[in-house]
Structures are given as structure tokens and as C-alpha cells.
Scaffold this active site. Structure first.
Site, short mmCIF file in Angstrom:
data_model
loop_
_atom_site.label_atom_id
_atom_site.label_comp_id
_atom_site.label_asym_id
_atom_site.label_seq_id
_atom_site.Cartn_x
_atom_site.Cartn_y
_atom_site.Cartn_z
N CYS A 1 17.55 22.91 15.97
CA CYS A 1 17.63 24.15 15.18
C CYS A 1 17.38 23.89 13.70
O CYS A 1 17.33 24.82 12.90
CB CYS A 1 18.96 24.85 15.39
SG CYS A 1 20.38 23.99 14.72
N CYS B 1 21.70 24.90 19.37
CA CYS B 1 20.25 24.85 19.55
C CYS B 1 19.72 26.25 19.26
O CYS B 1 20.50 27.18 19.03
CB CYS B 1 19.85 24.32 20.92
SG CYS B 1 20.22 25.37 22.32
N CYS C 1 21.52 25.51 10.72
CA CYS C 1 22.95 25.25 10.88
C CYS C 1 23.58 25.07 9.51
O CYS C 1 23.16 24.20 8.75
CB CYS C 1 23.17 24.00 11.73
SG CYS C 1 24.90 23.73 12.15
#
Length: 137
Positions: A85, A11, A89
Site C-alpha cells: 500500500c 494492503c 499508511c
């Protein structure tokens, strides 16, 4: 990588959702799963409301420290679970990616964090049934 599945929870701040998810997975799956968590923009400390909410169910995350998301963490994980997020990532071939839509507990009191905690537990239980079936703690 070991022969047991590994999971990375990501996150933004690695201070709430991903910390609670990692703690739930460790608590429920024990040593059947390797657990990591990280954040794209880590906070200085874990959210106190998340710490309190997890303590209410007997899980201590008070000593955890938010970590920065690295390419190595992604490479070493079989399953990468993002929680708000977005595109930060890294996506690598051969990895399984899941996106769990969960409210951000940042700036909220424990009353607002409890349902997020409980939703994460349900998602983690489903994940365990999928990647590491067997007896839960």
C-alpha cells in the site's frame, strides 16, 4: 491498548494478503496478539481464491469483510505491516513498521495464491517469535 501486542496488516484492498496474514496470526498466536487488518482502498469482498487457499489449510476467512484503513486502527496498533500500500499508511511515532513484499493475489486463481499464502505463514511465524514468543497452535 491492552498489555498484549497488537498488529495491523494493511494492503490496498484488504481482500487478500492482509486478510490471510490476519487469519494466520490469529490461528497461530491465538489470544496472545490483537489482530487487525485494513485497506487503503477496500474491495467489496475478500478474494475468493484467498478464501479457498486458506480453507485448504483449515482456516475459514469466508465471512471476513474488507475494512477501510483508519488513523484509529494505526493508533491502536503496536506493529503496522504494509503489503503493497506504499505511502498510504499513516506513520505515527512510537509504532513499529514493517513492509512485507508479497505478490498481489488479486485476479489470480488458487494455484497462484497458495505460494503467497505459504509465504505469509512463514512471515507471520517470524513475527510471532519476535513479538509474542511462546507455544504456537
Amino acid at each position: 491498548m491492552s498489555d498484549k501486542p497488537s498488529v495491523l496488516f494493511v494492503c490496498v484492498h484488504n481482500a487478500g494478503r492482509s486478510q490471510m496474514a490476519a487469519a494466520w496470526l490469529t490461528h497461530l498466536a491465538g489470544d496472545r496478539v490483537e489482530v487487525r487488518s485494513a485497506g487503503s482502498d477496500p474491495a467489496g469482498a475478500v478474494n475468493p481464491a484467498a478464501v479457498e487457499a486458506m480453507a485448504e489449510v483449515g482456516i475459514d476467512i469466508s465471512t471476513r469483510v474488507p475494512k477501510v484503513l483508519t488513523m484509529d486502527a494505526v493508533k491502536e496498533s503496536d506493529v503496522c505491516i504494509t503489503m503493497g500500500c506504499g505511502d498510504t499508511c499513516p506513520v505515527l511515532p512510537g509504532k513499529r513498521y514493517l513492509d512485507w513484499e508479497l505478490e498481489d493475489p488479486a485476479g489470480r486463481g488458487v494455484e497462484a495464491v497458495r505460494p503467497i499464502r505459504d509465504g505469509i505463514k512463514t512471515l507471520v511465524e517470524g513475527l510471532i517469535a519476535d513479538i509474542a514468543p511462546g507455544e504456537t497452535v
